[in-house]
Scaffold this active site. Structure first.
Site, short mmCIF file in Angstrom:
data_model
loop_
_atom_site.label_atom_id
_atom_site.label_comp_id
_atom_site.label_asym_id
_atom_site.label_seq_id
_atom_site.Cartn_x
_atom_site.Cartn_y
_atom_site.Cartn_z
N ARG A 64 17.33 -22.71 32.20
CA ARG A 64 17.78 -21.33 32.28
C ARG A 64 18.75 -21.28 33.46
NH1 ARG A 64 15.83 -17.01 29.85
NH2 ARG A 64 13.87 -17.85 29.14
N PHE A 98 26.78 -21.00 17.52
CA PHE A 98 27.60 -20.82 18.72
C PHE A 98 27.74 -22.10 19.56
CE2 PHE A 98 23.51 -18.47 19.22
CZ PHE A 98 22.84 -19.38 20.05
N LYS A 107 23.41 -13.38 29.93
CA LYS A 107 23.30 -12.42 28.83
C LYS A 107 23.39 -11.02 29.40
CE LYS A 107 18.27 -12.73 28.93
NZ LYS A 107 17.03 -12.92 28.22
N ARG A 137 13.11 -22.08 18.27
CA ARG A 137 13.29 -22.23 19.70
C ARG A 137 12.19 -23.09 20.32
NH1 ARG A 137 12.14 -19.59 24.36
NH2 ARG A 137 13.76 -18.51 25.53
N GLU A 171 30.99 -13.97 24.06
CA GLU A 171 30.58 -13.99 22.65
C GLU A 171 29.65 -12.82 22.38
OE1 GLU A 171 28.40 -17.57 22.20
OE2 GLU A 171 30.16 -18.77 21.75
N GLU A 194 21.71 -18.92 15.69
CA GLU A 194 20.74 -17.83 15.52
C GLU A 194 20.71 -17.49 14.03
OE1 GLU A 194 19.64 -16.53 18.62
OE2 GLU A 194 19.06 -14.47 18.22
N LYS A 241 26.25 -11.23 21.37
CA LYS A 241 24.85 -11.67 21.40
C LYS A 241 24.15 -11.16 20.15
CE LYS A 241 20.80 -12.07 24.39
NZ LYS A 241 19.77 -11.90 23.39
N ARG A 289 16.50 -17.77 17.39
CA ARG A 289 17.24 -18.98 17.71
C ARG A 289 16.92 -20.07 16.71
NH1 ARG A 289 18.93 -20.45 23.09
NH2 ARG A 289 20.47 -22.10 22.89
N1 LIG Z 1 26.24 -16.09 21.16
C1 LIG Z 1 25.06 -16.46 21.63
N2 LIG Z 1 24.96 -17.50 22.49
C2 LIG Z 1 23.76 -17.89 23.00
N3 LIG Z 1 22.59 -17.30 22.70
C3 LIG Z 1 22.62 -16.25 21.85
C4 LIG Z 1 23.84 -15.80 21.27
N4 LIG Z 1 23.55 -14.75 20.47
C5 LIG Z 1 22.24 -14.57 20.53
N5 LIG Z 1 21.65 -15.45 21.35
C6 LIG Z 1 20.21 -15.48 21.67
O1 LIG Z 1 20.06 -15.05 23.00
C7 LIG Z 1 19.16 -15.90 23.71
C8 LIG Z 1 19.66 -16.08 25.13
O2 LIG Z 1 18.81 -15.46 26.01
P1 LIG Z 1 17.59 -16.26 26.66
O3 LIG Z 1 17.98 -17.66 26.90
O4 LIG Z 1 17.14 -15.48 27.83
O5 LIG Z 1 16.52 -16.27 25.51
P2 LIG Z 1 15.40 -15.20 25.24
O6 LIG Z 1 14.38 -15.31 26.32
O7 LIG Z 1 14.99 -15.46 23.84
O8 LIG Z 1 16.14 -13.83 25.46
P3 LIG Z 1 16.47 -12.57 24.60
O9 LIG Z 1 15.23 -11.76 24.55
O10 LIG Z 1 17.53 -11.92 25.46
O11 LIG Z 1 16.98 -13.00 23.28
C9 LIG Z 1 19.18 -17.21 22.99
O12 LIG Z 1 17.92 -17.84 23.05
C10 LIG Z 1 19.56 -16.85 21.56
O13 LIG Z 1 18.40 -16.72 20.76
#
Ligand SMILES: Nc1ncnc2c1ncn2[C@@H]1O[C@H](COP(=O)(O)OP(=O)(O)OP(=O)(O)O)[C@@H](O)[C@H]1O
Length: 559
Positions: A421, A342, A427, A273, A251, A302, A253, A258
């Site tokens: 996690r 998503f 990612k 989040r 998918e 998101e 990103k 979130r």
């Molecule tokens: N298609 C997707 N599926 C899941 N998460 C997604 C998607 N697109 C964007 N995201 C975002 O990416 C994040 C996944 O990375 P992670 O769980 O590490 O969170 P994070 O620490 O907020 O990381 P990042 O700084 O990479 O956004 C999710 O929390 C979400 O906010």
């Protein structure tokens, strides 16, 4: 349960070091807690509210010190308390040393002022304190807290002070509470785990385990309007994903913030989040739900800032909307946000956490009718099922070309694991890695910037024996006045002590920090220092999710 009995138990727990002993002591405490079990299960972790409830007491160190000083009598000032805390490093020790309790005046007298405090009364008072709002609320909070401290024994003051400042630290984490619930009430660990995932409420789960056993725990389900912890991702590559799962769901990103969207069929809630209720700040999301959702559901996604053609704008733009409490309509005119979804956790009364991702995605497509939202781009992103590298790369190139951050690689067979996690979501971002670090100190600026905090000391999380935060650098340059003002507003309530221009801060706010390289350093106890650290973004995540010193050491070794 009397509050002094609860505090005695905490003293015993604090003296233990082996996990099994801690769990056994907490299980004993739970067995003795009677009607107060839900509160005890929260207090022991340093929580007043359930994990899903983002309500905070909003008591800063200064307010707590002032309340303590008042309860200690005219010879002690808030500054004295602050100085002692700076010396000893523990507000609990300082509170326990003060001679509290003989003061009179507003808040000191209640009908039962002479009787012992109970866990229930402390809980009630703290909840009332959290609900204090509007003009003069600071002084009313101080009155309430003073009233409580004034009735405390030294040990009670120790743990009450730590509880209100979010510094309980008796060594009881979520894992110990989970295991103690299992042991105290002889229920299977999987049933407790399930109940925690769907309810996010350790107090409720402990009570149901005791009163209704395994059947009750299994019967707990998601509730529309009560947020669930978000499933998280790890960094990873397409090769890793293909090796592990054969078929990979790819998918885009999105670079936004979130959200968890709850829709009951009539009402909509939007949670961040951190499970804060941000419904009012994002009216577009509620409007979207009413327009486009076919059935009651809990959806994961998101919000992104978009330009007039639906093309993505940088993440910072979303943040400006996200925390907005006033002038929402004006903010909306400046930056519009669109919804990207998503995952589907629940639809029409059915929990889907244990259903494989590919099926959940199909459910999501059935729930969302986004025909009317075409101008804003696709609400439910296209999912590519790939079993070779080329297909993944084609999706990735398209995502990057259209201004997105990268891609997500998901295991199509995986269940939804809240708060984890795990390795089922990877990612992949092309950028150099950034670190999420906690602000632990700052300095007041000079001249034009005298009213702003700047030069932020950023720290990595240390796990294990020396649990805490270790400084790895100072972020000083390249921050706009607007961001400095925002940071100052968020950090000021966290000031624990000041000396000259320097302030020590309670570790709470997380920043995403970029850097050129990681150096070994004599200047920091951590032994690591970031070269040219710079602020990339303010993160909406709790300090427990910041990057660890171990991760920084790995990165410096090129792993
Ligand atoms: N298609 C997707 N599926 C899941 N998460 C997604 C998607 N697109 C964007 N995201 C975002 O990416 C994040 C996944 O990375 P992670 O769980 O590490 O969170 P994070 O620490 O907020 O990381 P990042 O700084 O990479 O956004 C999710 O929390 C979400 O906010």
């Amino acid at each position: 349960m009397r509050f002094d009995a609860f505090c005695d138990a905490l003293t015993r727990v604090e003296a233990l070091s082996a996990d099994t002993d801690i769990v056994a002591a907490v299980a004993d405490l739970f067995a003795a807690a009677d009607a107060d079990l839900p509160v005890v299960a929260r207090f022991v972790q340093g929580r007043v509210f359930p994990a899903w409830d983002a309500t905070t007491l909003d008591v800063g160190p200064r307010l707590c010190y002032a309340a303590l000083a008042r309860a200690a009598g005219p010879n002690v000032s808030g500054d004295d308390v602050e100085r002692r805390v700076a010396e000893t490093g523990d507000v609990g020790d300082v509170a326990a040393e003060l001679d509290l309790g003989s003061q009179q005046g507003l808040g000191a007298f209640t009908d039962d002022a002479a009787s012992a405090l109970t866990v229930a009364v402390v809980d009630e008072e703290l909840r009332a304190l959290a609900g204090t709002a509007g003009g003069g609320s600071e002084s009313r909070k101080e009155d309430r807290l003073f009233g409580l401290f004034n009735r405390c024994t030294p040990d009670e003051a120790r743990y009450l002070a730590r509880l209100v400042l979010g510094e309980m630290r008796v060594g009881v984490g979520a894992g110990s509470v989970r295991d103690a619930t299992t042991d105290a009430f002889e229920v299977p660990p999987e049933a407790v785990e399930h109940a925690l995932q769907v309810s996010n409420d350790y107090g409720l789960v402990a009570r149901v385990a005791r009163d209704e056993g395994e059947t009750g725990l299994r019967g707990l389900s998601l509730e529309v309007g009560r947020p669930v912890q978000a499933m998280l991702a790890q960094a990873g590559t397409a090769e890793e994903a293909l090796d592990a799962w054969e078929t990979v769901a790819v998918e885009t990103k999105f670079d936004g913030a979130r959200i968890q969207l709850h829709y009951s069929g009539e009402e909509t809630w939007v949670f961040s989040r951190n499970m804060a209720d941000v419904t009012d700040a994002l009216p577009e999301v509620g409007e979207f739900a009413e327009r486009s959702l076919a059935e009651p559901a809990i959806l994961d996604g998101e919000v992104v800032a978009v330009d007039d053609d639906g093309a993505p704008l940088p993440f910072q733009e979303v943040l400006r909307r996200f925390r907005r409490k006033h002038d929402v309509e004006r903010a909306r005119e400046e930056v519009s946000v669109a919804v990207r979804l998503f995952d589907c956790l629940h639809a029409s009364g059915e929990d889907l956490l244990d259903v494989p991702f590919a099926e959940r995605h199909a459910r999501l497509e059935a729930v969302v009718d986004d025909a009317e939202d075409e101008g804003e781009g696709e609400t439910v992103p296209e999912l590519t099922l790939a079993s070779d590298l080329e297909t993944v790369e084609t999706h990735e190139e398209r995502a990057l070309r259209t201004g997105h951050e990268g891609i997500m690689l998901k295991n199509p067979e995986s269940t939804y694991t809240p708060g984890r996690r795990g390795k089922n979501w990877l990612k992949r971002k092309p950028d150099v890695e950034t670190l999420d670090l906690v602000v632990t100190g700052a300095e007041w600026g000079e001249g034009r910037r005298a009213s702003f905090l700047g030069t932020f000391e950023v720290s990595a999380r240390v796990e294990g024996e020396n649990e805490g935060f270790a400084p790895v650098g100072k972020v000083a340059t390249g921050i706009t006045d607007e961001t400095l003002a925002d940071l100052t507003e968020r950090l000021e309530p966290l000031v624990e002590s000041e000396s000259g221009k320097a302030v020590d801060l309670r570790p709470d706010l997380v920043l995403e920090v970029g850097y050129e390289e990681i150096q070994t350093s004599q200047n920091y106890d951590s032994g690591a220092a970031l070269r040219f650290p710079r602020l990339v973004a303010i993160r909406e995540k709790p300090p427990e999710e910041a990057d660890t010193l171990a991760r920084i050491r790995e990165l410096s070794r090129g792993e």
